[in-house]
Design a protein around this motif. Structure first.
Motif, short mmCIF file in Angstrom:
data_model
loop_
_atom_site.label_atom_id
_atom_site.label_comp_id
_atom_site.label_asym_id
_atom_site.label_seq_id
_atom_site.Cartn_x
_atom_site.Cartn_y
_atom_site.Cartn_z
N ILE A 239 -13.40 38.92 30.62
CA ILE A 239 -14.81 39.30 30.78
C ILE A 239 -15.55 39.12 29.46
O ILE A 239 -14.94 38.96 28.40
CB ILE A 239 -14.98 40.76 31.27
N GLU B 72 -11.53 28.03 22.12
CA GLU B 72 -12.02 27.14 21.07
C GLU B 72 -10.92 26.85 20.05
O GLU B 72 -10.72 25.71 19.64
CB GLU B 72 -13.24 27.79 20.39
N LYS C 195 -12.88 20.80 26.77
CA LYS C 195 -12.88 22.24 27.03
C LYS C 195 -14.12 22.57 27.84
O LYS C 195 -15.22 22.15 27.49
CB LYS C 195 -12.93 23.00 25.70
N SER C 196 -13.93 23.27 28.94
CA SER C 196 -15.06 23.55 29.82
C SER C 196 -15.14 25.03 30.09
O SER C 196 -14.13 25.65 30.39
CB SER C 196 -14.88 22.79 31.13
N ILE D 121 -17.35 28.58 31.74
CA ILE D 121 -18.42 29.19 32.54
C ILE D 121 -18.77 30.49 31.83
O ILE D 121 -17.95 31.39 31.71
CB ILE D 121 -17.95 29.47 33.98
N LYS D 122 -19.98 30.56 31.34
CA LYS D 122 -20.37 31.74 30.55
C LYS D 122 -21.77 32.17 30.91
O LYS D 122 -22.43 32.86 30.16
CB LYS D 122 -20.29 31.41 29.07
N GLY D 123 -22.24 31.74 32.07
CA GLY D 123 -23.63 31.98 32.47
C GLY D 123 -24.14 33.36 32.11
O GLY D 123 -25.20 33.51 31.52
N MET D 124 -23.40 34.40 32.48
CA MET D 124 -23.91 35.75 32.26
C MET D 124 -22.92 36.54 31.42
O MET D 124 -22.85 37.76 31.51
CB MET D 124 -24.15 36.43 33.59
N GLN E 4 -22.66 37.43 28.36
CA GLN E 4 -23.15 38.45 27.44
C GLN E 4 -23.43 39.76 28.16
O GLN E 4 -23.47 40.81 27.57
CB GLN E 4 -24.45 37.96 26.80
N ARG E 5 -23.63 39.67 29.48
CA ARG E 5 -23.93 40.87 30.25
C ARG E 5 -22.70 41.38 31.00
O ARG E 5 -22.80 41.92 32.08
CB ARG E 5 -25.11 40.58 31.17
N GLY E 6 -21.49 41.16 30.43
CA GLY E 6 -20.27 41.74 31.00
C GLY E 6 -19.71 41.00 32.19
O GLY E 6 -18.80 41.48 32.85
N GLY E 7 -20.26 39.83 32.48
CA GLY E 7 -19.78 39.06 33.63
C GLY E 7 -18.46 38.37 33.37
O GLY E 7 -17.90 38.44 32.27
N SER E 8 -17.93 37.70 34.39
CA SER E 8 -16.68 36.97 34.27
C SER E 8 -16.85 35.78 33.32
O SER E 8 -17.88 35.13 33.32
CB SER E 8 -16.24 36.45 35.64
N LEU F 87 -12.31 19.64 34.46
CA LEU F 87 -11.65 20.59 35.35
C LEU F 87 -10.39 19.96 35.93
O LEU F 87 -10.39 18.78 36.25
CB LEU F 87 -12.56 20.96 36.53
N GLU G 196 -9.39 41.16 36.50
CA GLU G 196 -9.84 39.80 36.75
C GLU G 196 -8.69 38.89 37.21
O GLU G 196 -8.91 37.79 37.72
CB GLU G 196 -10.43 39.19 35.46
N THR H 190 -19.37 21.41 28.44
CA THR H 190 -18.01 20.92 28.16
C THR H 190 -18.00 20.40 26.73
O THR H 190 -18.94 19.72 26.31
CB THR H 190 -17.62 19.80 29.13
N LYS H 191 -16.95 20.72 25.99
CA LYS H 191 -16.80 20.15 24.66
C LYS H 191 -15.73 19.06 24.71
O LYS H 191 -14.74 19.21 25.43
CB LYS H 191 -16.39 21.22 23.64
N ARG I 279 -17.38 39.14 38.48
CA ARG I 279 -17.96 40.43 38.11
C ARG I 279 -19.47 40.33 38.09
O ARG I 279 -20.03 39.32 37.70
CB ARG I 279 -17.47 40.83 36.71
N LEU J 27 -24.53 42.81 34.16
CA LEU J 27 -25.24 44.07 33.96
C LEU J 27 -26.20 43.94 32.80
O LEU J 27 -26.00 43.12 31.91
CB LEU J 27 -24.24 45.17 33.58
#
Lengths: 165, 581
Positions: A14, A24, A39-40, A42-45, A47-51, A66, A82, B172-173, B336, B339
């Protein structure tokens, strides 16, 4: 190395756990050893505790960022609740590091910021990348607490090598 | 003018690679508004001192600034996310007619799968509609090379180039080698009203000229190495573009493949020749059947995908399923829920709005999370700047005073201001809340006109939202810290009861900027009645244990004290003092 020459490591957890910096460092260590790396993440959210999830793929020539579903060689989950979400991505005969997580938590105690480094140490014990390349990659990524990170990394690396859960 | 040749190994994301490519292509100005997944393009360009890189108030402004720079004879770039290009469509459509002086490239990042967007529109369709060439890299290393080629195409054909990437390329890097050197083609400012003043008398011949330029681009598309065929196994062939090319190569490494780096205009002859060399031809592309429709129209027998694959991202496994003519059947991923951060000043605002029982017309930003349970106090969200006009429409038709608009400071500067002007002009009454944290938070804390600093962090004029609101015609403007919960709630009730157009500016810094912490709070187990009021704040630091007790995570708590304010049993205190800070 699998037969097609590309190896895939999946880091997930998380936001705030250092999942992305672990990925990295893993990528940079492999590059240091001459691999082509993608390296790929998913970090969309995040910063807000998301997956958060990050795939690191290394080989002589990596095409896709992928892997195919269920073809991950090394599964590194950093957060208990998770785990189920992506465990089916691990291939048959691949390495699942989840059993190490409990031990990792015990080792780092309330210094949870080093959990990622300890897990990374375990990852390193299972990849064909030189120890010096890992250390170089860590040095470049952690501007602060490098020495402490190195210690936790080496502990994890040793635990991984000894299969010490 | 050129710098010494650079050749070095790098590990760059698609966004960073575009910035490096643009630098080596001699870009002198880049302007954008932040938007996931495109934001890091400008953040990287800002690290190159020789480039004028800036955050504009919105994508239309950014596109126009870049156009101005290209008229001045300097290569220019603008970048946005897919929905950002909707805002910039007006200038884009007519720059195709005018053409350019120095090269102009519009980078647009689509978000298949909607990792952080409100829709998954396929921007490739803009290319034929806007009559501009479309370039699509499939990896960061290609992005680095293709962006440089895009500037050459722009200048060769006197046209802006649409450069399209997707989230999976942006984030992607890849490890590769930078080979370019910075070249700056110098041209004088182009004074040519027949080309740059698009009154009908000038636009008619420019349209005719545009059709000629497109015909020339069609020829170019047949020749360019951006479109490349790799003949391997002749049983199966693939036509593809973008990151899908990587997925095809992963799933079918032995198949023949034609990757369209230039996907509009398409190289129809080249594809026709390729088609003759393989027995079965598939088209694999994310989102819309953009290539497929063009190929069917050209009379080529290709097999595409089922409509369910127009939704979401592809992957190597998806490519296999498409070839097997299966429908999309993804296992539901239980990600998740995002928030608001611990200590986020939006939390007291939504707590008060919920208590007041108002209908909230919302907008785009972190505060959109106020729509989710348990806060559940935001009822619409459409696009950037929609809150105040949507509020106006509802308020005018229902007359209900318990309707408000909620918008963040960055979104207000982006396109919110024109909505407020219009509301004032049309005699609208009611309450507009501007949640002012003086930053563009959702995309990761970028500066805006209210920040007082530029993209590079240099001090700049700090624009006052309250002065703007007064000038825009608000009858009443209040500024308040939403952490003063009682005072904030009383003010809200007062303004809701009045018959005026009022703006309440809830001002408190974003937690990503203001990192300082107060002492964390603790819950006194003896005093706690387990009523759950503090849990309804949806704070990441407060959790209910399996045994029913409620605890505050001492590492996550920043000591904002909101939970202490809502607790009716004085059960929440700091370690130091019984009554808290």
């Amino acid at each position: 190395m699998p037969e097609d020459g590309t190896m895939t490591i999946l880091f997930y957890g998380i936001g705030g756990q250092g999942v992305l910096s672990a990925a990295e460092i893993c990528a940079r260590a492999a590059i240091e050893d001459g691999y082509h790396v993608k390296k790929s993440e998913i970090k969309g959210m995040a910063q807000r505790g998301g997956s958060v999830e990050a795939y690191v793929r290394l080989g002589t020539k990596v095409h896709s960022p992928l892997p195919e579903r269920g073809r991950v060689d090394l599964l590194a989950c950093l957060y208990e609740s998770e785990y189920e979400r992506l465990r089916s991505e691990l291939k048959k005969g691949g390495h699942d590091l989840f059993p190490y997580l409990k031990k990792a938590r015990a080792v780092v105690g309330d210094k949870t910021i080093f959990l990622n480094t300890y897990i990374l140490g375990i990852v390193s014990s299972l990849l064909p990348v030189r120890e010096s390349s890992w250390i170089t990659a860590m040095e470049r990524t952690f501007k602060r607490n490098f020495e402490q990170n190195r210690q936790y990394f080496l502990q994890g690396r040793e635990a991984g090598a000894r299969n010490d859960l | 003018m050129s710098a010494p040749n650079e050749e070095r190994s790098v590990f760059l994301s698609g966004n960073e690679a575009i910035a490096w490519g643009a630098r080596h292509a001699g870009v002198c100005l880049a302007s954008a508004y932040p938007g996931t997944p495109s934001t890091e393009i400008l953040e990287t360009l800002a690290t190159f001192p020789e480039i004028e890189a800036q955050w504009a108030t919105n994508e239309k402004v950014a596109c126009e600034v870049a156009f101005g720079a290209c008229l001045a004879g300097k290569r220019a770039l603008t970048a946005c996310k897919h929905v950002g290009l909707n805002v910039a469509m007006d200038p884009l459509m007519t720059t195709a007619y005018s053409g350019i002086n120095a090269g102009l490239v519009v980078v647009v990042a689509d978000d298949p799968g909607m990792s952080s967007s409100q829709n998954e529109q396929d921007t490739r369709r803009v290319a034929p509609y806007g009559k501009v060439p479309l370039i699509e890299p499939s990896s960061p290393s290609e992005a680095y090379h293709f962006i440089q080629e895009s500037f050459r195409i722009s200048e060769k054909f006197d046209i802006p180039v649409l450069f399209r990437i997707t989230t999976r390329i942006s984030h992607t890097k890849e490890s590769f080698v930078l080979t370019g050197q910075r070249e700056i083609p110098v041209k004088p400012l182009d004074k040519n009203p027949r080309k740059y003043v698009m009154i009908p008398a000038h636009a008619r011949p420019r349209h005719l000229d545009l059709e000629k330029r497109l015909a020339a681009l069609k020829e170019y598309s047949e020749q360019t190495p951006l479109n490349r065929a790799e003949i391997k196994d002749r049983k199966t062939g693939f036509i593809t573009s973008g990151v899908s090319a990587c997925y095809v190569k992963e799933a079918y490494p032995d198949a023949s493949i034609l990757t369209c780096g230039m996907s509009f205009p398409l190289p129809i002859k080249k594809i026709g020749d390729f088609a003759k060399k393989v027995r079965k031809l598939y088209v694999v592309e994310e989102l819309e059947p953009f290539l497929e429709e063009q190929l069917l129209q050209a009379g080529l027998a290709v097999t595409g995908k089922k409509p369910s694959w127009r939704c979401g991202e592809l992957s190597p496994s998806a490519v296999r399923a498409i070839v097997r003519r299966q429908d999309r059947n993804d296992p539901l991923q239980k990600n998740r829920r995002p928030l608001l951060c611990a200590g986020c000043p939006h939390r007291p605002v939504f707590t008060a709005l919920k208590k007041a029982g108002v209908y909230v017309a919302g907008d785009i930003g972190c505060y959109t999370l106020g729509a989710l349970e348990p806060l559940a106090a935001l009822h619409t969200q459409l696009c950037m700047g929609a809150s105040i006009p949507v509020f106006e429409g509802i308020r005018k038709m229902t007359g209900d005073k318990k309707t408000v608009a909620v918008i963040g400071d960055s979104t207000f500067f982006h396109t919110g201001l024109s909505g407020l002007l219009s509301a004032a002009h049309n005699g609208t009454r009611g309450v507009v809340l501007i949640l002012d944290n003086a930053i563009t938070a959702m995309t990761g804390a970028q500066s805006n006109p209210g920040t007082g600093a530029t993209l590079q962090g240099k001090p700049s004029r700090k624009i006052s939202p309250e002065k703007l609101c007064v000038a825009a015609g608000a009858d009443q403007v209040d500024v308040i810290d939403p952490y003063q919960m009682d005072a904030f709630y009383r003010l809200l009730q007062t303004r809701l009861a009045e018959d005026k157009l009022s703006v309440i500016i809830a001002r408190s810094p974003c937690r990503m900027v203001e990192r300082s912490r107060q002492s964390p709070y603790r819950i006194d187990e003896a005093a706690c009645k387990r009523c759950g009021l503090c849990l309804k704040l949806d704070c990441p630091a407060i959790a209910k244990r399996d045994d029913g007790t409620v605890v505050i995570d001492q590492g996550l708590c920043v000591g904002c004290g909101l939970c202490r304010q809502v607790c009716k049993f004085q059960a929440i205190n700091t370690k130091e003092g019984a009554s808290g800070a």
